[in-house]
Design a protein around this motif. Structure first.
Motif, PDB file in Angstrom:
ATOM      1  N   THR A 135       0.825  -1.209   0.000  1.00 49.26           N
ATOM      2  CA  THR A 135       0.000   0.000   0.000  1.00 49.26           C
ATOM      3  C   THR A 135       0.861   1.261   0.000  1.00 49.26           C
ATOM      4  O   THR A 135       1.857   1.360   0.714  1.00 49.26           O
ATOM      5  N   LEU A 136       0.424   2.194  -0.809  1.00 49.17           N
ATOM      6  CA  LEU A 136       1.110   3.483  -0.934  1.00 49.17           C
ATOM      7  C   LEU A 136       0.465   4.491   0.013  1.00 49.17           C
ATOM      8  O   LEU A 136      -0.755   4.578   0.082  1.00 49.17           O
ATOM      9  N   VAL A 137       1.269   5.236   0.739  1.00 48.64           N
ATOM     10  CA  VAL A 137       0.747   6.293   1.613  1.00 48.64           C
ATOM     11  C   VAL A 137       1.415   7.616   1.223  1.00 48.64           C
ATOM     12  O   VAL A 137       2.646   7.714   1.192  1.00 48.64           O
ATOM     13  N   VAL A 138       0.588   8.580   0.891  1.00 51.84           N
ATOM     14  CA  VAL A 138       1.094   9.889   0.462  1.00 51.84           C
ATOM     15  C   VAL A 138       0.402  10.960   1.294  1.00 51.84           C
ATOM     16  O   VAL A 138      -0.806  10.865   1.541  1.00 51.84           O
ATOM     17  N   THR A 139       1.120  11.968   1.702  1.00 50.74           N
ATOM     18  CA  THR A 139       0.525  12.994   2.564  1.00 50.74           C
ATOM     19  C   THR A 139      -0.071  14.146   1.754  1.00 50.74           C
ATOM     20  O   THR A 139       0.428  14.497   0.678  1.00 50.74           O
ATOM     21  N   TRP A 140      -1.159  14.699   2.283  1.00 48.03           N
ATOM     22  CA  TRP A 140      -1.813  15.839   1.634  1.00 48.03           C
ATOM     23  C   TRP A 140      -1.026  17.114   1.877  1.00 48.03           C
ATOM     24  O   TRP A 140      -0.490  17.324   2.969  1.00 48.03           O
ATOM     25  N   GLN A 141      -1.030  17.952   0.875  1.00 49.50           N
ATOM     26  CA  GLN A 141      -0.489  19.298   1.012  1.00 49.50           C
ATOM     27  C   GLN A 141      -1.560  20.278   0.560  1.00 49.50           C
ATOM     28  O   GLN A 141      -2.384  19.940  -0.311  1.00 49.50           O
ATOM     29  N   ALA A 142      -1.561  21.458   1.143  1.00 47.91           N
ATOM     30  CA  ALA A 142      -2.583  22.454   0.800  1.00 47.91           C
ATOM     31  C   ALA A 142      -2.478  22.848  -0.667  1.00 47.91           C
ATOM     32  O   ALA A 142      -1.375  22.996  -1.209  1.00 47.91           O
ATOM     33  N   GLY A 143      -3.647  22.999  -1.286  1.00 45.37           N
ATOM     34  CA  GLY A 143      -3.669  23.479  -2.664  1.00 45.37           C
ATOM     35  C   GLY A 143      -3.767  24.985  -2.710  1.00 45.37           C
ATOM     36  O   GLY A 143      -3.429  25.675  -1.737  1.00 45.37           O
ATOM     37  N   THR A 144      -4.273  25.483  -3.791  1.00 47.51           N
ATOM     38  CA  THR A 144      -4.347  26.934  -3.966  1.00 47.51           C
ATOM     39  C   THR A 144      -5.662  27.514  -3.459  1.00 47.51           C
ATOM     40  O   THR A 144      -5.781  28.720  -3.282  1.00 47.51           O
ATOM     41  N   ASP A 145      -6.651  26.652  -3.244  1.00 47.25           N
ATOM     42  CA  ASP A 145      -7.962  27.160  -2.851  1.00 47.25           C
ATOM     43  C   ASP A 145      -8.034  27.315  -1.332  1.00 47.25           C
ATOM     44  O   ASP A 145      -7.494  26.492  -0.570  1.00 47.25           O
ATOM     45  N   SER A 146      -8.765  28.321  -0.898  1.00 49.06           N
ATOM     46  CA  SER A 146      -8.844  28.602   0.534  1.00 49.06           C
ATOM     47  C   SER A 146      -9.481  27.462   1.319  1.00 49.06           C
ATOM     48  O   SER A 146      -9.200  27.292   2.514  1.00 49.06           O
ATOM     49  N   LEU A 147     -10.341  26.686   0.683  1.00 55.02           N
ATOM     50  CA  LEU A 147     -10.989  25.589   1.405  1.00 55.02           C
ATOM     51  C   LEU A 147      -9.976  24.544   1.878  1.00 55.02           C
ATOM     52  O   LEU A 147     -10.233  23.808   2.830  1.00 55.02           O
ATOM     53  N   GLY A 148      -8.836  24.498   1.232  1.00 55.92           N
ATOM     54  CA  GLY A 148      -7.839  23.502   1.616  1.00 55.92           C
ATOM     55  C   GLY A 148      -6.643  24.095   2.337  1.00 55.92           C
ATOM     56  O   GLY A 148      -5.612  23.440   2.486  1.00 55.92           O
ATOM     57  N   ARG A 149      -6.808  25.306   2.808  1.00 56.66           N
ATOM     58  CA  ARG A 149      -5.679  26.042   3.385  1.00 56.66           C
ATOM     59  C   ARG A 149      -5.035  25.298   4.554  1.00 56.66           C
ATOM     60  O   ARG A 149      -3.811  25.313   4.699  1.00 56.66           O
ATOM     61  N   ILE A 207      -3.369  18.457  -2.606  1.00 53.02           N
ATOM     62  CA  ILE A 207      -2.563  17.653  -3.530  1.00 53.02           C
ATOM     63  C   ILE A 207      -1.755  16.647  -2.714  1.00 53.02           C
ATOM     64  O   ILE A 207      -1.162  16.994  -1.687  1.00 53.02           O
ATOM     65  N   ALA A 208      -1.757  15.427  -3.191  1.00 56.84           N
ATOM     66  CA  ALA A 208      -0.879  14.404  -2.599  1.00 56.84           C
ATOM     67  C   ALA A 208      -0.068  13.813  -3.744  1.00 56.84           C
ATOM     68  O   ALA A 208      -0.575  12.981  -4.493  1.00 56.84           O
ATOM     69  N   ALA A 209       1.128  14.307  -3.878  1.00 54.33           N
ATOM     70  CA  ALA A 209       1.948  13.874  -5.009  1.00 54.33           C
ATOM     71  C   ALA A 209       2.949  12.817  -4.556  1.00 54.33           C
ATOM     72  O   ALA A 209       3.603  12.955  -3.516  1.00 54.33           O
ATOM     73  N   ARG A 210       3.034  11.786  -5.314  1.00 55.94           N
ATOM     74  CA  ARG A 210       3.956  10.712  -4.991  1.00 55.94           C
ATOM     75  C   ARG A 210       5.383  11.245  -5.119  1.00 55.94           C
ATOM     76  O   ARG A 210       5.754  11.837  -6.139  1.00 55.94           O
ATOM     77  N   GLY A 211       6.140  11.106  -4.064  1.00 55.04           N
ATOM     78  CA  GLY A 211       7.510  11.608  -4.079  1.00 55.04           C
ATOM     79  C   GLY A 211       7.579  13.104  -3.884  1.00 55.04           C
ATOM     80  O   GLY A 211       8.647  13.704  -3.957  1.00 55.04           O
ATOM     81  N   GLY A 212       6.428  13.728  -3.629  1.00 54.27           N
ATOM     82  CA  GLY A 212       6.416  15.169  -3.479  1.00 54.27           C
ATOM     83  C   GLY A 212       6.635  15.615  -2.042  1.00 54.27           C
ATOM     84  O   GLY A 212       6.775  14.831  -1.136  1.00 54.27           O
TER      85      GLY A 212
END
Lengths: 304, 200
Positions: free
Chosen positions: A187-201, A299-304
């Motif tokens: 199983t792959l686990v990737v962490t979320w990072q905030a996007g550009t929209d305020s809802l995801g700040r 955004i949850a980018a693999r390797g990001g």
């Protein structure tokens, strides 16, 4: 139809087909038509279509000019076409592997949904609260049953099979649990990072995805609750094996709390080969075919 | 003779799917717009119609109908289904600012196929009341009830005109097919016959 005119011995059947061709078939007449056609009136497939053929010709004769479809429509068609071709290929491969046909019937609704416009899949939106796991809910088929087109179920056969086959570590709905999935070494686990929209700040959390099982979960903290009447979150899965312009639609969902973790199952509409990134956008209610990516919440980018 | 686009789609040729979009997206879009749906509904309808076209491509028979006609038949069925689902009539469709008038230069003149021209010619052979009712029903997409309201004809009469008119059109077009005369001239000849005149 050209030289294939059917021999109608039943005038009433012709009347019913005429009513059908102009959209004036009542419920009782619809049942009567189905009964007569099912009763072996002998008109055949072409006979069944003759009145629609006549009205379609008149439709064509009345078109003085053709207006090009807007770019957004063409983009959607292109994506739908690519998905249809891919689904057909997948269905063929799975069919050759065996075990497909016996399992497709019970999941027909999902087969339809897999081809449906996200905007018609409102019931697929998972509204989740504190610590809840949003189980897939009953889905409204995009087209009416028995409409003569069962909506290219082949596209979703692969998807159907995945869900139809009971697997170890699943919950009562048949889904593998988050805990079970997380314990799988593949199983792959990737962490979320905030996007550009305020809802995801303030968003944090992770994506848990298993390519082999083609299933996963999004776990969020701090993703702002949305108003489903004006906007919804939509997941896109970017697959390194696909054109970047056409990420796979992974489901539409709502968030109703920020007080604890929100867990949303991932339901990609096509098989994912090599995940590059998971992106959550904010879209109109029901989701969109093609996102303009103007509102990216996470955004949850693999390797990001 | 090379396979048609739909026959290639039925064979699973990926390029033919795009070719199908390239050739017929404008037609399907125009048919959807003609029904008076709002832009979102038109977009959905076009998607739905094309998916049905691809799925049904294996049923396409070029000896029965042209590709455009086959697609127009699917479009008609799907648009009727959609209208029924929405429980609204085209004439009450709401205006949407994304659905404004189309610039003339973006319109593409189309050549009406021989079979469509024959159907139009055959329509002109019907009795005036039948023609009027059929035009309102098919060209404008009005319900029987709405036609009755606008013409003052009893509802039963409207229904009868539509039914008898379509049945007669089917007979005329079928006769042309059997005679191998599914052309404009064939339609015109049929027109004269229906009016009781002597065809030259």
């Amino acid at each position: 139809m050209r030289s294939h005119r059917a021999d109608f011995a039943d005038e009433r059947l012709l009347e019913l087909l005429a009513d059908e061709a102009v959209g004036e078939l009542s419920g009782a007449d619809c049942a009567e038509l189905a009964g007569r056609l099912g009763g072996g009136d002998g008109v055949g497939e072409h006979g069944r279509d003759e009145m629609v053929y006549v009205t379609a010709l008149l439709d064509l004769s009345d078109l003085r000019a053709v207006e090009p479809a807007p770019d957004r429509v063409l983009e959607g068609l292109k994506a739908a076409g690519a998905a249809w071709v891919a689904g057909r290929a997948n269905a063929g491969a799975l069919g050759q592997a065996g075990g497909v046909s016996a399992r497709t019937g019970s999941r027909n609704g999902e087969a339809r949904l897999a081809l449906s416009h996200p905007g018609r899949a409102r019931s697929n939106a998972a509204s989740v609260g504190a610590g809840e796991r949003a189980a897939p809910v009953a889905r409204r088929p995009w087209v009416r049953p028995g409409a003569g087109w069962a909506v290219a179920a082949v596209l979703a056969l692969a998807w159907v099979v995945w869900f139809a086959v009971p697997r170890a570590g699943t919950n009562e709905s048949g889904r593998v649990t988050l805990a079970e999935l997380a314990s799988d070494p593949k199983t792959l686990v990737v962490t979320w990072q905030a996007g550009t929209d305020s809802l995801g700040r303030t968003v944090t959390g992770r994506v848990v995805w298993n390519t082999e099982r083609q299933t996963g979960y999004m776990v969020f903290s701090g993703l702002t609750p949305n108003d489903p009447s004006s906007e919804q979150y939509q997941l896109w899965v970017f697959d390194a094996e696909r054109d970047e312009r056409f990420p796979v639609h992974g489901g539409v969902f709502d968030v109703r709390t920020t007080e604890s973790e929100v867990i949303v199952p991932i339901e990609p509409r096509l098989a994912i080969g090599d995940v590059a990134a998971f992106v959550v956008t904010v879209e109109r209610p029901g989701g969109v075919w093609v996102s303009d990516r103007s509102r990216i919440a996470a955004i949850a980018a693999r390797g990001g | 003779m090379p396979d048609s686009i739909l026959q290639q789609v039925a064979q699973g040729d990926p390029a033919s799917v795009q070719a199908c979009i390239d050739r017929y997206s404008g037609l399907v879009w125009s048919l959807a717009r003609k029904r008076g749906f709002n832009p979102t509904e038109c977009e959905d309808a076009v998607q739905e119609i094309f998916l049905d076209v691809w799925k049904s491509a294996g049923r396409f028979d070029p000896t029965v109908a042209s590709e455009a006609t086959f697609i127009a038949m699917i479009a008609r069925r799907r648009l009727i289904d959609r209208r029924r689902r929405l429980s609204r009539r085209p004439e009450s469709a709401e205006f949407d600012d994304r659905m404004g008038p189309v610039e003339n230069e973006s319109l593409q003149e189309i050549e009406v196929s021989e079979e469509a021209a024959a159907a139009a010619a055959a329509l002109e052979t019907l009795r005036p009341e039948q023609q009027r009712v059929l035009r309102l029903s098919i060209y404008q997409g009005l319900s029987h009830e709405r036609i009755a309201e606008s013409t003052g004809l009893p509802l039963g009469t409207v229904k009868t005109h539509v039914r008898r008119g379509l049945i007669r059109l089917r007979e005329i077009l079928g006769q042309q097919g059997e005679d191998g005369a599914g052309t404009r001239s064939g339609g015109a000849a049929a027109a004269r016959d229906e009016r009781g005149e002597v065809a030259p």
